[in-house]
Design an enzyme around this catalytic site. Structure first.
Site, PDB file in Angstrom:
ATOM      1  N   THR A 156       6.284  -2.918   0.315  1.00 16.13           N
ATOM      2  CA  THR A 156       5.195  -2.108  -0.259  1.00 16.13           C
ATOM      3  C   THR A 156       4.182  -1.754   0.837  1.00 16.13           C
ATOM      4  O   THR A 156       3.789  -0.596   0.982  1.00 16.13           O
ATOM      5  CB  THR A 156       4.463  -2.881  -1.383  1.00 16.13           C
ATOM      6  OG1 THR A 156       4.345  -4.244  -0.995  1.00 16.13           O
ATOM      7  CG2 THR A 156       5.190  -2.779  -2.709  1.00 16.13           C
ATOM      8  N   TYR A 157       3.809  -2.779   1.590  1.00 22.45           N
ATOM      9  CA  TYR A 157       2.792  -2.595   2.643  1.00 22.45           C
ATOM     10  C   TYR A 157       3.318  -1.662   3.745  1.00 22.45           C
ATOM     11  O   TYR A 157       2.642  -0.709   4.140  1.00 22.45           O
ATOM     12  CB  TYR A 157       2.435  -3.969   3.206  1.00 22.45           C
ATOM     13  CG  TYR A 157       1.225  -3.998   4.117  1.00 22.45           C
ATOM     14  CD1 TYR A 157      -0.009  -3.528   3.691  1.00 22.45           C
ATOM     15  CD2 TYR A 157       1.323  -4.528   5.406  1.00 22.45           C
ATOM     16  CE1 TYR A 157      -1.124  -3.569   4.532  1.00 22.45           C
ATOM     17  CE2 TYR A 157       0.216  -4.587   6.243  1.00 22.45           C
ATOM     18  CZ  TYR A 157      -1.004  -4.095   5.799  1.00 22.45           C
ATOM     19  OH  TYR A 157      -2.106  -4.153   6.633  1.00 22.45           O
ATOM     20  N   SER A 158       4.557  -1.933   4.221  1.00 24.74           N
ATOM     21  CA  SER A 158       5.133  -1.104   5.286  1.00 24.74           C
ATOM     22  C   SER A 158       5.259   0.347   4.855  1.00 24.74           C
ATOM     23  O   SER A 158       4.931   1.260   5.610  1.00 24.74           O
ATOM     24  CB  SER A 158       6.518  -1.631   5.687  1.00 24.74           C
ATOM     25  OG  SER A 158       6.400  -2.798   6.450  1.00 24.74           O
ATOM     26  N   SER A 160       3.571   1.973   2.595  1.00 22.93           N
ATOM     27  CA  SER A 160       2.261   2.632   2.463  1.00 22.93           C
ATOM     28  C   SER A 160       1.681   2.976   3.828  1.00 22.93           C
ATOM     29  O   SER A 160       1.055   4.016   3.996  1.00 22.93           O
ATOM     30  CB  SER A 160       1.290   1.742   1.679  1.00 22.93           C
ATOM     31  OG  SER A 160       0.944   0.587   2.420  1.00 22.93           O
TER      32      SER A 160
END
Ligand SMILES: NC(=O)c1ccc[n+]([C@@H]2O[C@H](COP(=O)([O-])OP(=O)(O)OC[C@H]3O[C@@H](n4cnc5c(N)ncnc54)[C@H](OP(=O)(O)O)[C@@H]3O)[C@@H](O)[C@H]2O)c1
Length: 273
Positions: A156-158, A160
């Site tokens: 999710t973080y990567s 975004s």
């Protein structure tokens, strides 16, 4: 030109500046003489930070609000223009960390992380751009070393943050004639606020587990962000680990596979998979 000469009287908006790296960046640019717009969802934290800044002689505008809501972004930019009549620098810093392997992620987690880290920066930049065009100003995206790789356990973080790279690259070409500076800063592990929360796979906020990696100081990260604005840099990568990663991505792609496999194993150990 020194920081004080460059930033004096400039109007700077750092999103997510009530805490953490955003607060350190806003404090530094305010000390250089910029007028500072402070944002975060928690209005009490915005108030506290502004009071602290004002006690140190910094001119401050309070902008409590959620960057993942496009109407709120539009309204925040409107308030800046009504108050100061201009905008010179937008630092898209507001962001949340997250974890979870793809098969355990609830779609709520995707909505929140992409909504804040990517869409938040897109909305704010959209509404700020006409004013940055008038001042030939800067828009900066705060990314992470995990924004250069698809990190296992942190997709999710990567995702975004990788979106910010695509946006910055496209804008750098599209906006060249208008002389708007677009830069992206890849930040490495940095000391966190004591009570920092991140998003868990079910879409709820919980405390960030302790880290044992070496961490940069927020004030040093702020100094690098200020330099990137002043020198109108397109892209900078912070920390020794970040520089090693940059080298490996360019010249040793096989090493990246090993790094990702190790990250996957470390994630399994940390979260008991
Ligand atoms: N710390 C690190 O190790 C590290 C490493 C690489 C990159 N980064 C990046 O650096 C940036 C700042 O991280 P940090 O560690 O300083 O985080 P932090 O201490 O948690 O601070 C985040 C700031 O953003 C605000 N924020 C969060 N969601 C928001 C939303 N939807 N709308 C408006 N404001 C919001 C928070 O205030 P509220 O909670 O009140 O909204 C707070 O002011 C992030 O983009 C992060 O991805 C951090």
């Amino acid at each position: 030109m020194t920081g004080k000469e460059y930033f004096k009287d400039k109007v700077v908006f750092v999103t997510g500046s009530s805490k953490g790296i955003g607060k350190a960046t806003a404090a530094l640019l305010g000390d250089y003489g910029a007028r500072i717009c402070v944002n975060g969802r928690n209005s009490e934290a915005v108030e506290l930070t502004c009071s602290e800044f004002e006690a140190g002689g910094i001119t401050c505008l309070r902008l409590p609000g959620d960057v993942s809501d496009s109407e709120q972004c539009k309204s925040m930019i409107g308030k800046i223009i009504r108050e100061f009549g201009r905008l010179d620098v937008l630092v898209n810093n507001a962001g949340i960390g997250s974890h979870g392997k793809f098969k355990e992620l609830d779609v709520k987690a995707w909505d929140k992380v992409v909504g804040i880290n990517l869409m938040g920066a897109i909305y704010m930049t959209t509404y700020a751009l006409p004013y940055l065009s008038e001042t030939k100003g800067s828009v900066i995206f705060i990314s992470t070393l995990a924004g250069k790789l698809g990190m296992p356990g942190h997709s999710t973080y990567s995702v975004s943050k990788m979106g910010l790279t695509a946006l910055a690259e496209a804008m750098q070409v599209e906006l060249k004639k208008e002389r708007i500076h677009t830069g992206i800063v890849y930040v490495g592990f940095t000391e966190n606020e004591d009570n920092k929360q991140i998003l868990y796979p079910d879409g709820s906020y919980k405390k960030l587990p302790a880290r044992n990696q070496k961490q940069a100081k927020r004030e040093d990260v702020a100094m690098s962000i200020a330099k990137a604005i002043r020198r109108r840099k397109r892209s900078i990568t912070l920390t020794a680990v970040g520089k090693l990663q940059k080298f490996a991505l360019r010249f040793m792609p096989f090493a990246i596979k090993i790094i990702l496999k190790k990250a996957n194993n470390d994630y399994d150990k940390m979260y008991d998979h």
